[in-house]
Write an enzyme that holds these catalytic residues in place. Structure first.
Site, PDB file in Angstrom:
ATOM      1  CD1 TRP A 145      -2.228  -5.671  -2.972  1.00  0.00           C
ATOM      2  CD2 TRP A 145      -2.989  -4.512  -4.708  1.00  0.00           C
ATOM      3  NE1 TRP A 145      -2.416  -6.546  -4.001  1.00  0.00           N
ATOM      4  CE2 TRP A 145      -2.880  -5.874  -5.091  1.00  0.00           C
ATOM      5  CE3 TRP A 145      -3.434  -3.608  -5.659  1.00  0.00           C
ATOM      6  CZ2 TRP A 145      -3.211  -6.323  -6.366  1.00  0.00           C
ATOM      7  CZ3 TRP A 145      -3.779  -4.053  -6.920  1.00  0.00           C
ATOM      8  CH2 TRP A 145      -3.663  -5.395  -7.261  1.00  0.00           C
ATOM      9  CG  ASN A 202       2.604  -1.558   2.947  1.00  0.00           C
ATOM     10  OD1 ASN A 202       1.926  -2.473   2.494  1.00  0.00           O
ATOM     11  ND2 ASN A 202       3.790  -1.243   2.453  1.00  0.00           N
ATOM     12  N   GLY A 203       1.224  -3.968   4.989  1.00  0.00           N
ATOM     13  CA  GLY A 203       1.786  -5.242   5.440  1.00  0.00           C
ATOM     14  C   GLY A 203       0.680  -6.175   5.900  1.00  0.00           C
ATOM     15  CE  LYS A 231       6.923 -13.277 -17.515  1.00  0.00           C
ATOM     16  NZ  LYS A 231       5.761 -13.982 -17.979  1.00  0.00           N
ATOM     17  CD  GLU A 276       4.626 -11.878 -21.368  1.00  0.00           C
ATOM     18  OE1 GLU A 276       3.543 -11.303 -21.465  1.00  0.00           O
ATOM     19  OE2 GLU A 276       4.907 -12.612 -20.417  1.00  0.00           O
ATOM     20  CB  CYS A 328      -0.864  -0.002   1.260  1.00  0.00           C
ATOM     21  SG  CYS A 328      -1.819  -1.508   1.465  1.00  0.00           S
ATOM     22  CG  HIS A 335       8.810 -38.054 -29.684  1.00  0.00           C
ATOM     23  ND1 HIS A 335       8.759 -39.368 -30.076  1.00  0.00           N
ATOM     24  CD2 HIS A 335       9.124 -38.080 -28.366  1.00  0.00           C
ATOM     25  CE1 HIS A 335       8.993 -40.162 -29.057  1.00  0.00           C
ATOM     26  NE2 HIS A 335       9.216 -39.413 -27.986  1.00  0.00           N
ATOM     27  CE  LYS A 377      -0.036  -7.484 -14.527  1.00  0.00           C
ATOM     28  NZ  LYS A 377       1.072  -8.467 -14.694  1.00  0.00           N
ATOM     29  NE  ARG A 382       4.183   1.572  -1.563  1.00  0.00           N
ATOM     30  CZ  ARG A 382       5.265   0.830  -1.339  1.00  0.00           C
ATOM     31  NH1 ARG A 382       6.288   0.918  -2.155  1.00  0.00           N
ATOM     32  NH2 ARG A 382       5.320  -0.008  -0.324  1.00  0.00           N
ATOM     33  CD  GLU A 391       6.022 -17.565 -17.107  1.00  0.00           C
ATOM     34  OE1 GLU A 391       5.031 -18.000 -17.726  1.00  0.00           O
ATOM     35  OE2 GLU A 391       6.136 -16.363 -16.799  1.00  0.00           O
TER      36      GLU A 391
HETATM   37  C1  AGP Z   1       2.093 -13.263 -18.624  1.00  0.00           C
HETATM   38  O1  AGP Z   1       3.309 -12.554 -18.462  1.00  0.00           O
HETATM   39  C2  AGP Z   1       0.951 -12.377 -19.116  1.00  0.00           C
HETATM   40  N1  AGP Z   1       0.832 -11.225 -18.340  1.00  0.00           N
HETATM   41  C3  AGP Z   1      -0.341 -13.167 -19.314  1.00  0.00           C
HETATM   42  O2  AGP Z   1      -0.040 -14.428 -19.872  1.00  0.00           O
HETATM   43  C4  AGP Z   1      -1.165 -13.428 -18.017  1.00  0.00           C
HETATM   44  O3  AGP Z   1      -0.485 -14.320 -17.185  1.00  0.00           O
HETATM   45  C5  AGP Z   1      -2.520 -14.007 -18.422  1.00  0.00           C
HETATM   46  O4  AGP Z   1      -3.179 -13.048 -19.248  1.00  0.00           O
HETATM   47  C6  AGP Z   1      -3.412 -14.338 -17.215  1.00  0.00           C
HETATM   48  O5  AGP Z   1      -3.676 -13.155 -16.516  1.00  0.00           O
HETATM   49  P1  AGP Z   1      -4.328 -13.300 -15.042  1.00  0.00           P
HETATM   50  O6  AGP Z   1      -3.333 -14.022 -14.210  1.00  0.00           O
HETATM   51  O7  AGP Z   1      -4.572 -11.889 -14.592  1.00  0.00           O
HETATM   52  O8  AGP Z   1      -5.612 -14.080 -15.187  1.00  0.00           O
END
Ligand code: AGP
Length: 615
Positions: A75, A101-102, A488, A491, A2, A507, A610, A27, A484
């Site tokens: 938050w 905060n915490g 990364k 994206e 927060c 395969h 996001k 935050r 993963e």
């Molecule tokens: C991953 O780096 C991305 N930001 C994206 O794959 C994300 O994980 C996915 O859209 C799911 O989002 P969420 O966890 O908010 O549901």
């Protein structure tokens, strides 16, 4: 995580505090509030939602003029984002206001004590207990700083606290344990804040507070003691960041800050999970234990990075509970007409809690009679609201689109859910559960250690910035880590990257390997399922024999891989199931650095959002 601001000086406290909260809104933005001692009492205002809601409230009903005050932008961790749960929290007499905060781990016990002594608590938060405890302590201590010291000695967990009292209109008192708080030293005015972004418009002279310290601010200066009341040393410094850098804690991007935040995010997600009896507890479980004992199948649904966490959850849930567990892409789940009934537990993993694919999947699951448990980082968001139970990750706001600290805390939450199911179903004894929780509690230190050895990874990333593709391979829980790592890189660097199960190379994918192709290999521990280790060493030999440039991620002491590693990245030795928590970090750093070398904007990658709130 927060945002907190405190002020005492010659300016309008309301104006200075609200402007400071504006700089700290990254935050947390679930709710906001301010309090100002005035006219012998305390005036306060607080509103759910973004700071603009509070600003509208203050425009319509400004607080009385005052030169001392505090504020908070929240938050949510304990209690959803409502007006009642917004900070500041006041005691019943309205004489003391506190922001926090915490996470106060022992708040439940303290809450019971306070209600037993006749206090009425109006919120669901852990913070509110502090307002009532301060009021009690003040009545005997007679001064706010001493009252704060007495209260802090009773609190467990991580906390930054800032308080004001109606009887001390020229004083602001703060305290910290395992949570940030910094003093701003102005000319005839003093500031307290979660970070310097809140006050560098007024002063760049700062004082860093140490662990378990209480600070008493007046216009002419600050007095700092330990929780025991003895004078405490502090470190003064000059802030040379600009305001934007200050919001990122001095890091060049929110992503780099959030990668660095991971040890604390993991530690915070573990806080308060073991009850007084030593048993695991989830935040809000509205699924009775007997129904969990009847569960005969678990299905994990998620998207993107959260899906990769779900793949790792499958290994943990099946190993710990012996329940069959499927992991499904949320966007595919309901269209394959899944077999669900009242004995199916669906686990929906989502950082934002608003991902439409995941939300629609859990709605379908509930229509079919399944029970739904959410793992989520955003208190009060749609997915936990529509679930039967929730375990919140305490990663704090994740601003960068590429998920990092949320992923690690999702893994922690998945392990905790697996352990909770094992506890409720009796497939794990209490001591076995506490052993794993103890192993998890060492992970923040392990992740910190990895973060301290990342310079060679950054150098390697810069040398590969002009490559067209990078492959990632792993086995067992290392396979989702490979996926993963590839995500990364896709994206952030906008380059082709692909993750495979190492056993799949022969395969087909091995046909991709040619001279100099970078292949990142996540190597399982030689100490656990050593058969997996031997097989992946063979895989490394196979790809290297065909010209691959091998980037090997292997635990300390694993010498078998050395002859075949063009680049060797060491990670700490941790239990097999927990390796993703340390193996993922180099891949995050690698992708971020390579993207930066390409000149990309890492916090807001092209074409991405996001939270994907459309199907
Ligand atoms: C991953 O780096 C991305 N930001 C994206 O794959 C994300 O994980 C996915 O859209 C799911 O989002 P969420 O966890 O908010 O549901």
């Amino acid at each position: 995580m927060c945002g907190i601001v405190g002020y005492v000086g010659g300016q309008s406290a309301q104006d200075v505090v609200v402007a400071g909260l504006r700089r700290l809104e990254y935050r947390g933005y679930d709710s906001a509030g301010v309090a100002v001692p005035a006219d012998g009492g305390l005036a306060s205002a607080k509103k759910a939602g973004k700071l603009v809601n509070l600003e509208k409230e203050l425009k319509d009903r400004p607080l009385p003029a005052g030169n001392t005050g505090l504020g908070h932008t929240r938050w949510a961790t304990h209690g959803g984002p409502t007006d009642a749960n917004a900070h500041p929290h006041l005691d019943n007499a309205g004489r003391v206001a506190v922001v926090h905060n915490g996470i106060i781990e022992n708040f439940a016990v303290l809450r019971e004590e306070l209600t037993g002594r006749g206090h009425h608590l109006a919120s669901e938060t852990d913070t509110e207990v502090v307002a009532h405890l301060l009021a009690e302590a003040y009545s005997s201590a007679g001064e706010l700083a001493e009252a704060m010291r007495q209260v802090c000695r009773r609190l467990e967990g991580a906390f930054t606290l800032v308080a004001v009292h109606a009887d001390e209109p020229g004083t602001v008192v703060g305290a910290r344990r395992n949570s940030p708080l910094v003093v701003g030293v102005g000319d005839g005015e003093m500031f307290l804040a979660s970070d310097v972004a809140a006050f560098i418009a007024h002063t760049r002279s700062a004082i860093e507070l140490g662990q378990d310290q209480v600070v008493e601010l007046r216009r002419d200066g600050a007095t700092v003691t330990g929780f025991d009341g003895h004078p405490a040393g502090t470190r003064a410094y000059h802030v040379d960041w600009d305001a934007s850098a200050a919001e990122k804690g001095g890091y060049a991007s929110f992503m780099l800050k959030e990668i660095a935040d991971q040890p604390k995010a993991v530690a915070d997600t573990l806080l308060g999970r073991i009850g007084a009896s030593g048993a695991l507890r989830l935040d809000e479980v509205r699924i009775p234990p007997h129904e969990l004992r009847d569960v005969d199948k678990v299905v994990v649904v998620a998207c993107g990075t959260a899906f990769h966490a779900g793949m790792i959850a499958k290994y943990a849930i099946e190993h710990i509970t012996r329940l069959p567990c499927e992991t499904e892409l949320a966007s595919e789940f309901r269209y394959r007409d899944p077999i669900l009934d009242g004995r199916t537990l669906v686990v929906a993993i989502s950082q934002s809690g608003e991902t439409m694919d995941t939300l629609m999947a859990l709605r379908h699951a509930r229509e079919q009679g399944a029970r739904v448990l959410a793992i989520c980082n955003t208190n009060g968001s749609t997915i936990p609201r529509e679930s039967d139970a929730v375990l919140y990750t305490h990663a704090g706001p994740e601003v960068a689109v590429a998920s990092t600290k949320a992923f690690l805390t999702q893994l922690v939450a998945c392990y905790l859910v697996a352990l909770y199911l094992g506890q409720v179903r009796g497939t794990k004894w209490g001591d076995e559960i506490r052993t794993v929780v103890h192993q998890l509690s060492d992970i923040p230190r392990q992740v910190e250690a990895v973060l301290g050895t990342m310079e060679p990874v950054r150098e390697l990333a810069r040398t590969l910035a002009d490559r067209d593709t990078v492959l990632f391979v792993g086995r067992h829980v290392g396979y989702p880590v490979a996926l993963e790592g590839a995500l990364k890189l896709k994206e952030l660097a906008y380059m082709h990257a692909e993750g495979f199960a190492a056993g799949e190379l022969k395969h087909g994918p091995i046909a991709l390997v040619d001279e100099g192709l970078p292949v990142v290999v996540i190597v399982p521990s030689p100490r656990g399922r050593s058969v997996l280790h031997d097989k992946i060493v063979s895989n490394i030999q196979e790809i290297r024999a065909r010209g691959a440039r091998t980037v090997v991620i292997a635990e300390e002491g694993d010498e078998a891989v050395v002859p075949y590693a063009d680049h060797l990245v060491r990670i700490p030795a941790v239990p097999t199931l927990l390796q993703p928590l340390v193996a993922t970090v180099p891949l995050q750093v690698f992708a971020c650095e390579l993207a930066t070398a390409r000149g990309n904007e890492v916090d807001q990658p092209r074409n991405l959002a996001k939270s994907v709130t459309v199907e």
